[in-house]
Design a protein around this motif. Structure first.
Motif, PDB file in Angstrom:
ATOM      1  N   UNK A 140      68.437  15.489  68.920  1.00  0.00           N
ATOM      2  CA  UNK A 140      69.003  16.160  70.086  1.00  0.00           C
ATOM      3  C   UNK A 140      70.443  15.776  70.354  1.00  0.00           C
ATOM      4  N   UNK A 141      70.725  15.422  71.603  1.00  0.00           N
ATOM      5  CA  UNK A 141      72.097  15.100  72.005  1.00  0.00           C
ATOM      6  C   UNK A 141      72.603  13.816  71.356  1.00  0.00           C
ATOM      7  N   UNK A 142      71.716  12.997  70.840  1.00  0.00           N
ATOM      8  CA  UNK A 142      72.153  11.776  70.160  1.00  0.00           C
ATOM      9  C   UNK A 142      72.816  12.081  68.820  1.00  0.00           C
ATOM     10  N   UNK A 143      72.537  13.246  68.246  1.00  0.00           N
ATOM     11  CA  UNK A 143      73.007  13.536  66.887  1.00  0.00           C
ATOM     12  C   UNK A 143      73.983  14.713  66.822  1.00  0.00           C
ATOM     13  N   UNK A 144      74.524  15.137  67.958  1.00  0.00           N
ATOM     14  CA  UNK A 144      75.480  16.239  67.898  1.00  0.00           C
ATOM     15  C   UNK A 144      76.675  15.831  67.037  1.00  0.00           C
ATOM     16  N   UNK A 145      77.111  16.778  66.212  1.00  0.00           N
ATOM     17  CA  UNK A 145      78.239  16.614  65.288  1.00  0.00           C
ATOM     18  C   UNK A 145      77.966  15.631  64.151  1.00  0.00           C
ATOM     19  N   UNK A 146      76.701  15.224  63.988  1.00  0.00           N
ATOM     20  CA  UNK A 146      76.303  14.430  62.834  1.00  0.00           C
ATOM     21  C   UNK A 146      75.689  15.366  61.798  1.00  0.00           C
ATOM     22  N   UNK A 147      75.575  14.925  60.524  1.00  0.00           N
ATOM     23  CA  UNK A 147      75.011  15.810  59.485  1.00  0.00           C
ATOM     24  C   UNK A 147      73.646  16.375  59.846  1.00  0.00           C
ATOM     25  N   UNK A 148      72.801  15.608  60.551  1.00  0.00           N
ATOM     26  CA  UNK A 148      71.458  16.060  60.897  1.00  0.00           C
ATOM     27  C   UNK A 148      71.415  16.827  62.212  1.00  0.00           C
ATOM     28  N   UNK A 149      72.524  16.854  62.945  1.00  0.00           N
ATOM     29  CA  UNK A 149      72.509  17.422  64.287  1.00  0.00           C
ATOM     30  C   UNK A 149      73.216  18.760  64.405  1.00  0.00           C
ATOM     31  N   UNK A 150      73.304  19.243  65.639  1.00  0.00           N
ATOM     32  CA  UNK A 150      73.966  20.511  65.936  1.00  0.00           C
ATOM     33  C   UNK A 150      75.424  20.265  66.308  1.00  0.00           C
ATOM     34  N   UNK A 151      76.293  21.267  66.124  1.00  0.00           N
ATOM     35  CA  UNK A 151      77.667  21.141  66.615  1.00  0.00           C
ATOM     36  C   UNK A 151      77.661  21.004  68.135  1.00  0.00           C
ATOM     37  N   UNK A 152      78.500  20.136  68.663  1.00  0.00           N
ATOM     38  CA  UNK A 152      78.471  19.859  70.101  1.00  0.00           C
ATOM     39  C   UNK A 152      78.813  21.079  70.931  1.00  0.00           C
ATOM     40  N   UNK A 153      79.723  21.927  70.453  1.00  0.00           N
ATOM     41  CA  UNK A 153      80.079  23.102  71.256  1.00  0.00           C
ATOM     42  C   UNK A 153      78.909  24.081  71.357  1.00  0.00           C
ATOM     43  N   UNK A 154      78.142  24.230  70.274  1.00  0.00           N
ATOM     44  CA  UNK A 154      76.962  25.103  70.306  1.00  0.00           C
ATOM     45  C   UNK A 154      75.877  24.495  71.191  1.00  0.00           C
ATOM     46  N   UNK A 155      75.703  23.179  71.103  1.00  0.00           N
ATOM     47  CA  UNK A 155      74.699  22.509  71.934  1.00  0.00           C
ATOM     48  C   UNK A 155      75.004  22.713  73.412  1.00  0.00           C
TER      49      UNK A 155
END
Length: 374
Positions: free
Chosen positions: A127-142
């Motif tokens: 979730x929010x812990x992994x935004x902009x990381x390889x496993x996560x979502x882009x922060x702007x989309x989140x």
């Protein structure tokens, strides 16, 4: 461009939902939404049973579809419309995953939304812990999609886990409650299958009869294979039968040692029940094993790399130093020497699933049905 598409999607859905809320009356109904699978999970089915027992006459509806990002095309859009219609007319919603209509829509005040998540623990981040990381979502989309917004409550496996789920879901920690999960109730009642399952195992693999059973349950690495060759090659097969169950989506790790049993006749849960020792890493299966009082060992030779790519809430080498290893021989010595005593077993259980007491389904349903003002 991608951000603009998601903004159009969000406000288009809100426009449609506005009229749904006007014309669809609220009924005594609970809707279960999930992106985890195409069928209702066991957690959902157990909660349905408890809901129908606690509130006779309540109607339960399921809207489940595996929601991989690569598969979210027109058919998934139709499913979301059905989910929106169901939410507009429901008193209760239970989910076990991030669900777009829950998070981006403005719901009627009568709707109670409870997030039970699909795992007792969050050893690895999400979730929010992994935004902009390889496993996560882009922060702007989140941010545009208001990821994990809208929950009245979140249930987790232990007091220790509350902080991690609050961070991952950007939810106030007072809304995160250590109530366990319905599947934990059933797991606690499954321990009596230990002897029966072991007999079935020894009948299936006669060469293992008389040996102790160790089960290796690693989670998947997205971009690289698991470095477990040294552990499997050096294991004490005179003392133990070693069952290896890789993650279903792991297509990179190869196990070529025939002494290790790549079993497909027993489920992961059955393997845990009949085990004398369980070897895990960052997987939620560690919590299931701990729940049953099994000695759990953590084999984590790649902590730095895994943390960099996926993020971890719990570094086993720091939190469980007496039963965690990055060296295969040290792990083998610990497992074969039965190093995990009652103190170590109790610590793993308390931190991962200390909120599971066999009454989780009852508590979650009571929370769901309680007055919103309580």
């Amino acid at each position: 461009m991608k951000k603009m598409i998601f903004m159009l999607l969000k406000y288009g859905m809100r426009f449609i939902y506005f009229f749904m809320k006007i014309f669809i009356p609220v009924r005594d109904k609970a809707v279960f939404l999930s992106r985890q699978s195409d069928t209702p999970s066991e957690n959902f089915l157990l909660l349905q049973q408890e809901l129908e027992k606690s509130a006779p006459g309540i109607r339960c509806e399921f809207y489940c579809r595996l929601g991989l990002k690569s598969q979210m095309g027109p058919s998934y859009a139709l499913l979301m419309l059905r989910q929106m219609k169901a939410l507009a007319g429901a008193k209760y919603c239970i989910t076990e995953s991030y669900c777009i209509p829950i998070s981006i829509l403005q719901h009627k005040k009568e709707l109670r939304i409870v997030q039970i998540w699909h795992s007792l623990v969050a050893i690895k981040q999400f979730g929010w812990q992994t935004v902009d990381m390889p496993e996560g979502s882009p922060s702007d989309i989140a941010r545009v999609m208001q990821m994990h917004n809208g929950y009245d409550f979140v249930t987790v496996g232990s007091e220790y886990m509350r902080r991690f789920f609050a961070e991952a879901m950007n939810t106030p920690i007072e809304k995160v409650l250590p109530l366990g999960s319905p599947i934990a109730d059933r797991l606690l009642n499954s321990a009596n299958q230990y002897g029966e399952l072991r007999e079935q195992f020894f009948d299936t693999y006669p060469e293992t009869k008389g040996k102790k059973i160790a089960v290796y349950l690693p989670t998947m690495r997205r971009d690289y294979p698991i470095d477990c060759g040294g552990m499997i090659d050096g294991f004490d097969y005179d003392q133990f039968a070693l069952i290896v169950k890789l993650h279903p989506l792991d297509n990179k790790t190869e196990i070529n040692d025939e002494r290790a049993i790549r079993d497909n006749k027993f489920t992961t849960e059955q393997a845990i029940i009949m085990a004398d020792a369980v070897i895990s890493d960052y997987s939620g299966t560690a919590a299931e094993a701990a729940l049953l009082g099994k000695p759990v060992y953590f084999f984590v030779p790649d902590t730095e790399q895994y943390s960099r790519e996926c993020g971890i809430n719990i570094n086993p080498l720091e939190v469980f130093p007496d039963v965690s290893f990055d060296n295969p021989q040290d792990l083998i010595d610990a497992v074969c020497g039965e190093k995990a005593g009652q103190r170590e077993i109790s610590l793993v259980r308390e931190l991962l699933c200390g909120g599971c007491d066999g009454h989780s389904a009852e508590k979650i349903v009571k929370l769901t049905l309680s007055d919103i003002s309580e």
